[in-house]
Design a protein around this motif. Sequence first.
Motif, PDB file in Angstrom:
ATOM      1  N   LYS A  37      81.759 -10.948  32.559  1.00  0.00           N
ATOM      2  CA  LYS A  37      83.123 -10.918  33.075  1.00  0.00           C
ATOM      3  C   LYS A  37      83.205 -10.248  34.452  1.00  0.00           C
ATOM      4  O   LYS A  37      83.920 -10.700  35.340  1.00  0.00           O
ATOM      5  N   LEU A  38      82.449  -9.130  34.587  1.00  0.00           N
ATOM      6  CA  LEU A  38      82.484  -8.392  35.860  1.00  0.00           C
ATOM      7  C   LEU A  38      81.303  -8.721  36.760  1.00  0.00           C
ATOM      8  O   LEU A  38      81.232  -8.239  37.893  1.00  0.00           O
ATOM      9  N   HIS A  39      80.349  -9.504  36.225  1.00  0.00           N
ATOM     10  CA  HIS A  39      79.166  -9.932  36.988  1.00  0.00           C
ATOM     11  C   HIS A  39      78.354  -8.745  37.524  1.00  0.00           C
ATOM     12  O   HIS A  39      77.906  -8.734  38.664  1.00  0.00           O
ATOM     13  N   ILE A  40      78.230  -7.734  36.674  1.00  0.00           N
ATOM     14  CA  ILE A  40      77.417  -6.551  36.985  1.00  0.00           C
ATOM     15  C   ILE A  40      76.124  -6.644  36.166  1.00  0.00           C
ATOM     16  O   ILE A  40      76.158  -6.755  34.946  1.00  0.00           O
TER      17      ILE A  40
ATOM     18  N   ALA B 207      80.683  -1.249  41.781  1.00  0.00           N
ATOM     19  CA  ALA B 207      81.512  -1.260  40.567  1.00  0.00           C
ATOM     20  C   ALA B 207      82.562  -0.149  40.635  1.00  0.00           C
ATOM     21  O   ALA B 207      82.260   0.986  40.992  1.00  0.00           O
TER      22      ALA B 207
ATOM     23  N   LYS C 114      89.695  -1.408  32.804  1.00  0.00           N
ATOM     24  CA  LYS C 114      90.621  -2.509  32.559  1.00  0.00           C
ATOM     25  C   LYS C 114      89.962  -3.624  31.740  1.00  0.00           C
ATOM     26  O   LYS C 114      90.534  -4.126  30.754  1.00  0.00           O
ATOM     27  N   ALA C 115      88.724  -3.976  32.137  1.00  0.00           N
ATOM     28  CA  ALA C 115      88.021  -5.065  31.448  1.00  0.00           C
ATOM     29  C   ALA C 115      87.704  -4.697  30.002  1.00  0.00           C
ATOM     30  O   ALA C 115      87.823  -5.527  29.096  1.00  0.00           O
TER      31      ALA C 115
ATOM     32  N   ILE D  53      80.458  -7.865  28.470  1.00  0.00           N
ATOM     33  CA  ILE D  53      81.599  -7.900  29.400  1.00  0.00           C
ATOM     34  C   ILE D  53      81.153  -7.563  30.824  1.00  0.00           C
ATOM     35  O   ILE D  53      81.562  -8.209  31.798  1.00  0.00           O
ATOM     36  N   LEU D  54      80.313  -6.538  30.954  1.00  0.00           N
ATOM     37  CA  LEU D  54      79.820  -6.151  32.284  1.00  0.00           C
ATOM     38  C   LEU D  54      79.104  -7.320  32.957  1.00  0.00           C
ATOM     39  O   LEU D  54      79.331  -7.610  34.135  1.00  0.00           O
ATOM     40  N   GLU D  55      78.248  -7.985  32.193  1.00  0.00           N
ATOM     41  CA  GLU D  55      77.399  -9.018  32.784  1.00  0.00           C
ATOM     42  C   GLU D  55      78.143 -10.338  33.001  1.00  0.00           C
ATOM     43  O   GLU D  55      77.951 -11.001  34.021  1.00  0.00           O
TER      44      GLU D  55
ATOM     45  N   GLU E 100      88.203  -0.958  37.329  1.00  0.00           N
ATOM     46  CA  GLU E 100      87.948  -2.336  36.901  1.00  0.00           C
ATOM     47  C   GLU E 100      87.201  -2.370  35.573  1.00  0.00           C
ATOM     48  O   GLU E 100      87.465  -3.228  34.719  1.00  0.00           O
ATOM     49  N   ILE E 101      86.255  -1.442  35.403  1.00  0.00           N
ATOM     50  CA  ILE E 101      85.501  -1.371  34.151  1.00  0.00           C
ATOM     51  C   ILE E 101      86.432  -0.997  33.001  1.00  0.00           C
ATOM     52  O   ILE E 101      86.399  -1.615  31.923  1.00  0.00           O
TER      53      ILE E 101
END
Length: 307
Positions: free
Chosen positions: A245-248, A266, A273-274, A241-243, A270-271
């Motif tokens: 969906k959130l592009h982290i 970050a 919520k995702a 999800i981090l990589e 947002e983390i």
Amino acid sequence: MSYILKTNNLTKVFHGKEVISQVNMHVKKGEIYGFIGPNGAGKTTTMKMMTNLIKPTSGEIEIFGEKLTNTSYKILKRIGTMIEYPIFYEKLTAVENLEIHCEYLGYHDKTAIKRALDLVGLKNITNKPVKNLSLGMKQRLGIARAIMTKPELLILDEPINGLDPTGIKELRDLFKMLCKEYGITLLVSSHILGEIEQIVDTIGVINNGKLIEEISLENINGQHTEFIEVTVDDCKKAAFILENKLHISNFKVINNSIIRVYDSSAAQTEIIKAFILNDISIESINKTTSTLEDYFLKLINGGGIHV
């Protein structure tokens, strides 16, 4: 730069295996130097060579500006040491043991024994044989013996082993006092990095017999970064999800349940919520700062696995 202790390509071979490999250490006068590394990394062997308990296969040790040799008796008199587990005459009392130590060193200050015992917090043990002392008390007695003759350099191998949290704090304060008020230089090894971090000026990191880093604590602190640490029920899914969906991408998986996010842009909200939207259970989330332990783990093995 004034170095009280230096090694030059210090090497030791046991049974054909090189256990210490070309170690170059630099301990400045008046500092506390923390010598850290995994078990079996070579800390004790290095310290034994510095105190002439074993001889180097090659390389040199310089203490007080002089090369350490088989006959460096005057140099060794200026050093206090406790290497590995302190050994005593078990049937004698603490005071009797310290009297013998003073005798063979030719140190005749009659007040030194009581002063040393008071400094390490050993009182009311005058008539107790050493065999009746606890592990922590024996450890304190070993430190008392090392500091009793007012050495210029103190070499202590895992000095807080066997001590409870109160005892550890007392010795931590003692070491800082010895350095600041008595001008004693300390070389201290320990695997308790949280304690080392509170007292040292410089650290040397040894691994597999090689000194892989020598750096001031000030420089390490300058490199410390804030990160978000999240404890979740599914690390692989959370990493995805981090990589994606959130592009982290700047994060590390520490173990099966903890992820550290180093991306300064970050946001915790947002983390959270995702993760919730993707059915990832969050046990905790905190913003914190990296420690000496993080730095150490990064040097030794990368400090985690990126997925």
